[in-house]
Design a protein around this motif. Sequence first.
Motif, mmCIF file in Angstrom:
data_model
loop_
_atom_site.group_PDB
_atom_site.id
_atom_site.type_symbol
_atom_site.label_atom_id
_atom_site.label_comp_id
_atom_site.label_asym_id
_atom_site.label_seq_id
_atom_site.Cartn_x
_atom_site.Cartn_y
_atom_site.Cartn_z
ATOM 1 N N ALA A 28 1.029 -1.247 0.174
ATOM 2 C CA ALA A 28 -0.192 -0.207 -0.025
ATOM 3 C C ALA A 28 0.758 1.196 -0.101
ATOM 4 O O ALA A 28 0.594 2.353 -0.741
ATOM 5 C CB ALA A 28 -0.934 -0.116 1.129
ATOM 6 N N ARG A 29 2.166 1.372 0.818
ATOM 7 C CA ARG A 29 2.905 2.446 1.078
ATOM 8 C C ARG A 29 3.435 2.512 -0.354
ATOM 9 O O ARG A 29 3.752 3.856 -1.005
ATOM 10 C CB ARG A 29 3.643 2.346 2.093
ATOM 11 C CG ARG A 29 2.953 2.701 3.395
ATOM 12 C CD ARG A 29 4.259 2.692 4.577
ATOM 13 N NE ARG A 29 5.106 1.483 4.610
ATOM 14 C CZ ARG A 29 4.710 0.574 5.442
ATOM 15 N NH1 ARG A 29 3.690 0.657 6.201
ATOM 16 N NH2 ARG A 29 5.492 -0.456 5.349
ATOM 17 N N LEU A 30 4.203 1.587 -1.068
ATOM 18 C CA LEU A 30 4.674 1.645 -2.394
ATOM 19 C C LEU A 30 3.798 2.154 -3.333
ATOM 20 O O LEU A 30 3.891 3.129 -4.346
ATOM 21 C CB LEU A 30 5.268 0.317 -2.652
ATOM 22 C CG LEU A 30 6.217 -0.229 -2.176
ATOM 23 C CD1 LEU A 30 6.527 -1.785 -2.230
ATOM 24 C CD2 LEU A 30 7.738 0.382 -2.344
ATOM 25 N N ALA A 31 2.620 1.742 -3.375
ATOM 26 C CA ALA A 31 1.506 2.168 -4.465
ATOM 27 C C ALA A 31 1.141 3.535 -4.261
ATOM 28 O O ALA A 31 1.085 4.359 -5.259
ATOM 29 C CB ALA A 31 0.193 1.484 -4.154
ATOM 30 N N ALA A 32 1.121 4.212 -3.068
ATOM 31 C CA ALA A 32 0.741 5.403 -2.627
ATOM 32 C C ALA A 32 2.147 6.244 -3.151
ATOM 33 O O ALA A 32 1.730 7.361 -4.027
ATOM 34 C CB ALA A 32 0.452 5.704 -1.370
ATOM 35 N N ASP A 33 3.075 5.741 -3.130
ATOM 36 C CA ASP A 33 4.460 6.443 -3.548
ATOM 37 C C ASP A 33 4.504 6.344 -5.052
ATOM 38 O O ASP A 33 4.661 7.454 -5.765
ATOM 39 C CB ASP A 33 5.688 5.771 -2.996
ATOM 40 C CG ASP A 33 5.961 6.024 -1.474
ATOM 41 O OD1 ASP A 33 5.338 6.786 -1.119
ATOM 42 O OD2 ASP A 33 6.841 5.188 -0.962
ATOM 43 N N HIS A 34 4.056 5.285 -5.536
ATOM 44 C CA HIS A 34 4.225 5.296 -6.983
ATOM 45 C C HIS A 34 3.179 6.361 -7.723
ATOM 46 O O HIS A 34 3.496 7.168 -8.674
ATOM 47 C CB HIS A 34 3.878 3.807 -7.571
ATOM 48 C CG HIS A 34 5.010 2.999 -7.234
ATOM 49 N ND1 HIS A 34 6.276 3.145 -7.798
ATOM 50 C CD2 HIS A 34 4.934 1.652 -6.886
ATOM 51 C CE1 HIS A 34 7.059 2.059 -7.624
ATOM 52 N NE2 HIS A 34 6.248 1.230 -7.073
ATOM 53 N N VAL A 35 1.954 6.344 -7.152
ATOM 54 C CA VAL A 35 0.953 7.191 -7.500
ATOM 55 C C VAL A 35 1.270 8.584 -7.366
ATOM 56 O O VAL A 35 1.127 9.417 -8.480
ATOM 57 C CB VAL A 35 -0.442 7.081 -7.079
ATOM 58 C CG1 VAL A 35 -1.404 7.974 -7.275
ATOM 59 C CG2 VAL A 35 -1.102 5.615 -7.477
ATOM 60 N N ALA A 36 1.934 9.009 -6.456
ATOM 61 C CA ALA A 36 2.412 10.363 -6.070
ATOM 62 C C ALA A 36 3.451 10.873 -7.156
ATOM 63 O O ALA A 36 3.332 12.072 -7.600
ATOM 64 C CB ALA A 36 2.827 10.344 -4.676
ATOM 65 N N GLU A 37 4.254 9.758 -7.326
ATOM 66 C CA GLU A 37 5.634 10.225 -8.293
ATOM 67 C C GLU A 37 4.742 10.469 -9.759
ATOM 68 O O GLU A 37 5.302 11.318 -10.548
ATOM 69 C CB GLU A 37 6.531 9.021 -8.368
ATOM 70 C CG GLU A 37 7.674 9.433 -9.351
ATOM 71 C CD GLU A 37 8.654 8.359 -9.253
ATOM 72 O OE1 GLU A 37 9.304 7.906 -10.126
ATOM 73 O OE2 GLU A 37 9.232 7.531 -8.029
ATOM 74 N N MET A 38 3.952 9.532 -10.080
ATOM 75 C CA MET A 38 3.425 9.488 -11.389
ATOM 76 C C MET A 38 2.434 10.867 -11.701
ATOM 77 O O MET A 38 2.380 11.322 -12.794
ATOM 78 C CB MET A 38 2.572 8.444 -11.670
ATOM 79 C CG MET A 38 3.378 7.183 -11.821
ATOM 80 S SD MET A 38 4.943 7.042 -12.887
ATOM 81 C CE MET A 38 4.190 7.021 -14.562
ATOM 82 N N THR A 39 1.721 11.177 -10.696
ATOM 83 C CA THR A 39 0.505 12.273 -10.934
ATOM 84 C C THR A 39 1.100 13.704 -10.209
ATOM 85 O O THR A 39 0.594 14.631 -10.469
ATOM 86 C CB THR A 39 -0.639 11.833 -10.094
ATOM 87 O OG1 THR A 39 -0.473 11.627 -8.736
ATOM 88 C CG2 THR A 39 -1.277 10.588 -10.589
#
Length: 103
Positions: free
Chosen positions: A25-36
């Motif tokens: 979940a933390r990794l997904a949040a980090d990836h979404v933050a980086e992409m968006t």
Amino acid sequence: MDDRRNDEPRRRVRRPPPPTADRAARLAADHVAEMTGKEPEGIISLKQAEDGGWTIGVEVVETHRIPDTTDVIAVYEAELDSEGELLAYRRVDRYIRCQAGER
């Protein structure tokens, strides 16, 4: 020609253990933050695939408004592989904060 590489024991490449649900979940949040470029508000869904990967729903504030009850919220779905690397992401929903659950 002396080829000693065949005599050397093979080294095992250590892979990191698969991410736990909270780590995914933390990794997904980090990836979404980086992409968006948007800060995650929270995790709203989490599902582990049979191959050990994850599909995670991440909420972000897409547009800040005043009052904040009129913020535009977006839900992104991130797909991670069994090592936590981002495979895909997409926006799956968008709504006004005060209208959550009214559809």
